[in-house]
Scaffold this motif. Sequence first.
Motif, short mmCIF file in Angstrom:
data_model
loop_
_atom_site.label_atom_id
_atom_site.label_comp_id
_atom_site.label_asym_id
_atom_site.label_seq_id
_atom_site.Cartn_x
_atom_site.Cartn_y
_atom_site.Cartn_z
N VAL A 4 0.83 -1.20 0.00
CA VAL A 4 0.00 0.00 0.00
C VAL A 4 0.87 1.26 0.00
CG1 VAL A 4 -2.03 -1.08 1.03
CG2 VAL A 4 -0.31 -0.05 2.52
N LEU A 5 2.02 1.20 0.67
CA LEU A 5 2.93 2.35 0.64
C LEU A 5 3.47 2.59 -0.77
CD1 LEU A 5 4.86 1.84 4.00
CD2 LEU A 5 3.54 3.86 3.35
N ALA A 6 3.72 1.51 -1.49
CA ALA A 6 4.20 1.65 -2.88
C ALA A 6 3.12 2.32 -3.74
CB ALA A 6 4.57 0.28 -3.45
N ARG A 7 1.87 1.96 -3.52
CA ARG A 7 0.78 2.59 -4.28
C ARG A 7 0.65 4.07 -3.93
NH1 ARG A 7 -4.40 -1.16 -3.44
NH2 ARG A 7 -5.36 0.40 -4.80
N MET A 8 0.85 4.41 -2.66
CA MET A 8 0.80 5.82 -2.25
C MET A 8 1.95 6.61 -2.89
SD MET A 8 -0.16 5.64 1.80
CE MET A 8 -1.53 4.64 2.36
N VAL A 27 0.36 13.45 3.48
CA VAL A 27 0.34 13.32 4.94
C VAL A 27 -0.07 11.91 5.37
CG1 VAL A 27 0.07 15.75 5.51
CG2 VAL A 27 -1.94 14.41 4.96
N TYR A 28 -0.98 11.30 4.62
CA TYR A 28 -1.40 9.95 4.98
C TYR A 28 -0.27 8.95 4.75
CZ TYR A 28 -4.38 5.78 5.29
OH TYR A 28 -4.92 4.58 5.65
N MET A 29 0.52 9.16 3.72
CA MET A 29 1.65 8.29 3.46
C MET A 29 2.65 8.35 4.62
SD MET A 29 4.03 8.11 0.03
CE MET A 29 4.36 9.87 0.05
N THR A 30 2.89 9.54 5.14
CA THR A 30 3.81 9.70 6.27
C THR A 30 3.29 8.97 7.50
OG1 THR A 30 4.54 11.85 5.44
CG2 THR A 30 4.96 11.38 7.77
N VAL A 31 2.00 9.09 7.76
CA VAL A 31 1.41 8.42 8.93
C VAL A 31 1.43 6.90 8.74
CG1 VAL A 31 -0.73 8.09 10.20
CG2 VAL A 31 0.04 10.38 9.64
N THR A 32 1.19 6.42 7.54
CA THR A 32 1.23 4.97 7.28
C THR A 32 2.64 4.44 7.48
OG1 THR A 32 -0.58 5.22 5.68
CG2 THR A 32 0.67 3.17 5.60
N TYR A 61 -9.04 3.62 0.86
CA TYR A 61 -8.73 4.95 0.31
C TYR A 61 -8.17 4.84 -1.09
CZ TYR A 61 -5.07 8.36 -0.76
OH TYR A 61 -4.23 9.22 -1.42
N LEU A 62 -7.20 3.96 -1.28
CA LEU A 62 -6.55 3.84 -2.59
C LEU A 62 -7.54 3.36 -3.65
CD1 LEU A 62 -3.23 2.26 -1.30
CD2 LEU A 62 -3.44 4.49 -2.43
N THR A 63 -8.39 2.42 -3.30
CA THR A 63 -9.39 1.94 -4.25
C THR A 63 -10.36 3.06 -4.62
OG1 THR A 63 -9.22 -0.31 -3.39
CG2 THR A 63 -11.22 0.24 -4.63
N ALA A 64 -10.74 3.86 -3.63
CA ALA A 64 -11.71 4.93 -3.88
C ALA A 64 -11.16 5.97 -4.84
CB ALA A 64 -12.10 5.60 -2.55
N SER A 135 -1.84 11.99 14.97
CA SER A 135 -0.68 12.71 14.44
C SER A 135 -0.92 13.18 13.01
CB SER A 135 0.57 11.82 14.49
OG SER A 135 0.46 10.73 13.58
N LEU A 136 -1.82 12.48 12.30
CA LEU A 136 -2.18 12.91 10.94
C LEU A 136 -2.85 14.28 10.99
CD1 LEU A 136 -2.71 12.41 7.90
CD2 LEU A 136 -4.73 11.13 8.55
#
Length: 225
Positions: A4-8, A27-32, A61-64, A135-136
Motif C-alpha cells: 500500500v505504501l508503494a501505491r501511495m 500526509v497519509y503516506m507519512t502516517v502509514t 482509500y486507494l481503491t476509492a 498525528s495525521l
Amino acid sequence: MEAVLARMRALDERLPAQDGVAVFNRVYMTVTQTLHRRIGQGEFPAPRQAQTLAVRFAERYLTAVEADRAPACWRPLLQYRRHPGVRPLQHALAGINAHIGHDLALAVVSTCHALDCPPAALEADFHRVGDTLVSLEERIREDLMPGPDLLEVADPLTHLLGSWSLERARAGAWASARLLWTLRRSPDLAEEFEESLDAGVGLVGRCLLTPTGRRSAARCCPTPW
C-alpha cells in the motif's frame, strides 16, 4: 504494508503537488510509514491484527481515489481537488473525514471477517491505530494551517476548522463498525446502513470543502449589472 505504501508513492509521483488528493496522500503516506514502523518495532501486542486492519484501511482509500466512480464520501474531494477557492487544509481535512468517517468502520468489519473475530477483539488495535491517526490531523494543521493574517481574512475557514472533530469521527467509526457487525446476518439492512453512512460522510465532506478563497468569491458572485 509495503504494497500500500508503494501505491501511495506512485500516486504522489503521478499527481500535481497542489492537487487536493495529493495533499491528503502526502500526509497519509507519512502516517502509514509511522504505523508500519511502530508495528515492526513491536508496539502492537497483536501485530498481525494491527497490520491487517491498517492495510485494509489504506486499501479502501486507494481503491476509492483510483475508481471510475468513488463512494459518495470521497466524491467531494475528487470534484473539488483543483478548485482555486479551496485551500490545501480543507482538502486534507476532507480526506480525513472520508477515510475515518466511512472507510475505518468498513475496514474494521472486513478485518473481523478476515481474522474470524468480533470487533471487540480488535478494539485495542483500533485505538492504537487511532492514536497514530491523531498525528495525521496534527501534522495537517501544522503544515497547512494558514498564517494568522490569512486566517483572520478567511473567517469562514476558521469556522470550518472548528466544526469537525477527529475524536467524534473515531467514536462514530467504532460505533458504526459494531453495528455493521451486528447486522452481518441481515445483508439488506447492512447495505442500507452503509449507503446512509457513505452519504452522510459525503455531506460533511462537501461542507468542509466550501470555497473560502477570495478567488472563488469573484467567480461565485458576479458583479451585478
